[in-house]
Design a protein around this motif. Structure first.
Motif, short mmCIF file in Angstrom:
data_model
loop_
_atom_site.label_atom_id
_atom_site.label_comp_id
_atom_site.label_asym_id
_atom_site.label_seq_id
_atom_site.Cartn_x
_atom_site.Cartn_y
_atom_site.Cartn_z
N ALA A 25 1.07 -0.90 -0.11
CA ALA A 25 0.22 0.18 -0.11
C ALA A 25 0.73 1.20 0.09
CB ALA A 25 -1.09 -0.14 1.39
N MET A 26 2.38 1.15 0.81
CA MET A 26 3.61 2.81 0.63
C MET A 26 3.42 2.26 -0.73
SD MET A 26 6.06 3.11 2.92
CE MET A 26 7.07 1.66 1.48
N PHE A 27 4.33 1.33 -1.48
CA PHE A 27 4.61 1.49 -2.52
C PHE A 27 3.46 2.45 -3.70
CE2 PHE A 27 7.81 -1.81 -2.25
CZ PHE A 27 9.03 -0.86 -1.68
N ARG A 28 2.43 1.64 -3.18
CA ARG A 28 0.74 2.42 -4.90
C ARG A 28 0.80 3.98 -3.75
NH1 ARG A 28 -2.31 -0.46 -7.54
NH2 ARG A 28 -4.46 1.03 -8.48
N LYS A 29 0.30 4.16 -2.92
CA LYS A 29 0.89 5.10 -2.45
C LYS A 29 2.09 6.47 -3.31
CE LYS A 29 -0.78 8.64 0.79
NZ LYS A 29 -1.24 9.07 1.86
N ASN A 30 3.11 5.99 -2.70
CA ASN A 30 4.27 6.59 -2.65
C ASN A 30 4.15 6.61 -4.90
OD1 ASN A 30 4.33 7.35 -0.54
ND2 ASN A 30 6.32 5.87 -0.01
N TYR A 31 4.16 5.84 -5.27
CA TYR A 31 5.07 5.84 -7.00
C TYR A 31 3.39 5.85 -7.43
CZ TYR A 31 9.38 4.62 -4.76
OH TYR A 31 10.17 4.71 -3.58
N CYS A 32 2.28 4.53 -7.46
CA CYS A 32 1.63 4.40 -7.81
C CYS A 32 0.84 6.05 -8.51
CB CYS A 32 1.02 3.23 -7.99
SG CYS A 32 1.35 2.25 -8.47
N GLU A 33 0.71 6.01 -7.63
CA GLU A 33 -0.38 7.67 -7.30
C GLU A 33 0.18 9.39 -7.16
OE1 GLU A 33 -2.82 5.91 -4.38
OE2 GLU A 33 -3.71 4.59 -5.21
N ASN A 34 1.15 9.02 -7.11
CA ASN A 34 1.92 10.30 -6.22
C ASN A 34 3.32 10.60 -8.00
OD1 ASN A 34 -0.07 11.51 -4.57
ND2 ASN A 34 0.75 9.87 -3.11
N LYS A 35 4.15 9.85 -7.35
CA LYS A 35 6.04 9.82 -7.70
C LYS A 35 5.98 9.37 -8.67
CE LYS A 35 6.94 13.22 -3.30
NZ LYS A 35 7.90 12.80 -2.46
N TYR A 36 5.29 8.96 -9.46
CA TYR A 36 5.49 7.36 -10.14
C TYR A 36 6.94 8.36 -11.29
CZ TYR A 36 3.32 10.09 -13.91
OH TYR A 36 2.49 11.12 -14.91
N THR A 37 7.24 9.19 -10.88
CA THR A 37 8.87 9.37 -12.41
C THR A 37 9.70 8.76 -11.04
OG1 THR A 37 8.82 11.32 -11.67
CG2 THR A 37 7.07 11.37 -14.05
N GLU A 38 9.35 8.68 -9.76
CA GLU A 38 10.94 8.21 -9.37
C GLU A 38 11.15 6.69 -9.02
OE1 GLU A 38 10.83 11.02 -5.88
OE2 GLU A 38 10.20 12.41 -6.88
N CYS A 39 9.53 5.85 -9.97
CA CYS A 39 10.01 4.77 -9.66
C CYS A 39 11.06 3.68 -10.46
CB CYS A 39 8.23 3.94 -10.20
SG CYS A 39 7.86 2.29 -10.16
N ALA A 40 11.30 2.99 -9.96
CA ALA A 40 11.97 2.50 -9.95
C ALA A 40 11.87 1.38 -11.77
CB ALA A 40 12.53 1.38 -10.10
N ARG A 41 11.14 0.99 -11.97
CA ARG A 41 10.36 0.24 -12.91
C ARG A 41 9.85 0.88 -14.10
NH1 ARG A 41 9.15 -5.14 -12.09
NH2 ARG A 41 7.64 -4.91 -13.83
N TYR A 42 8.88 2.51 -13.85
CA TYR A 42 8.78 3.24 -14.66
C TYR A 42 9.90 3.55 -14.93
CZ TYR A 42 6.55 7.57 -16.46
OH TYR A 42 6.05 8.75 -16.97
N MET A 43 11.11 4.14 -14.28
CA MET A 43 11.70 4.79 -14.88
C MET A 43 13.02 3.01 -15.86
SD MET A 43 13.77 6.10 -11.80
CE MET A 43 15.59 6.26 -12.51
N VAL A 44 12.67 2.48 -16.13
CA VAL A 44 12.44 1.21 -16.69
C VAL A 44 11.98 1.20 -18.03
CG1 VAL A 44 14.48 -0.70 -17.13
CG2 VAL A 44 14.65 -0.12 -15.61
N ASP A 63 18.86 2.89 -7.89
CA ASP A 63 20.12 2.52 -7.68
C ASP A 63 20.16 1.65 -8.81
OD1 ASP A 63 21.23 4.14 -7.03
OD2 ASP A 63 21.68 3.58 -5.11
N ARG A 64 19.74 0.51 -8.94
CA ARG A 64 19.56 -1.46 -9.67
C ARG A 64 18.78 0.10 -11.24
NH1 ARG A 64 16.27 -6.09 -9.84
NH2 ARG A 64 17.74 -7.51 -11.21
N ALA A 65 18.08 0.55 -11.14
CA ALA A 65 17.38 0.93 -11.90
C ALA A 65 18.18 2.77 -13.24
CB ALA A 65 15.60 1.94 -12.08
N ASN A 66 19.15 2.84 -12.51
CA ASN A 66 20.18 3.12 -13.54
C ASN A 66 20.91 2.85 -13.91
OD1 ASN A 66 18.62 6.25 -12.42
ND2 ASN A 66 19.90 6.46 -10.77
N ASP A 67 21.73 1.59 -12.91
CA ASP A 67 23.04 0.09 -12.81
C ASP A 67 21.98 -0.48 -14.70
OD1 ASP A 67 24.16 1.23 -11.09
OD2 ASP A 67 24.04 -0.81 -10.13
N LEU A 68 20.69 -0.69 -14.74
CA LEU A 68 20.30 -0.87 -15.58
C LEU A 68 19.58 -0.50 -17.06
CD1 LEU A 68 16.82 -2.75 -14.00
CD2 LEU A 68 19.44 -4.22 -15.35
#
Length: 72
Positions: A25-44, A63-68
């Motif tokens: 729920a925390m991931f969904r609120k923070n990444y899916c519903e708010n700051k999705y451009t900061e989500c590693a999955r979204y970035m990749v 960090d792992r997303a940036n490596d990818l």
């Protein structure tokens, strides 16, 4: 900010963890519903395509997303 265009179809939330409580729920609120451009999955996904997102990449693993993204 608006909701991520990929959130409902994101495999991370399809059986990977319960998105209605706890950490999910925390991931969904923070990444899916708010700051999705900061989500590693979204970035990749945006930069390398849907098939380039590892199944085990969590939204907070920037960090792992940036490596990818640095890989050719």
């Amino acid at each position: 900010m608006s909701q991520c265009e990929f959130s409902e179809a994101c495999p991370f939330f399809q059986g990977k963890m319960d998105i209605n409580q706890g950490l999910g729920a925390m991931f969904r609120k923070n990444y899916c519903e708010n700051k999705y451009t900061e989500c590693a999955r979204y970035m990749v996904r945006v930069k390398k395509g849907k098939g380039s997102v590892p199944e085990n990449l969590y939204p907070n693993m920037v960090d792992r997303a940036n490596d990818l993204l640095e890989e050719s």
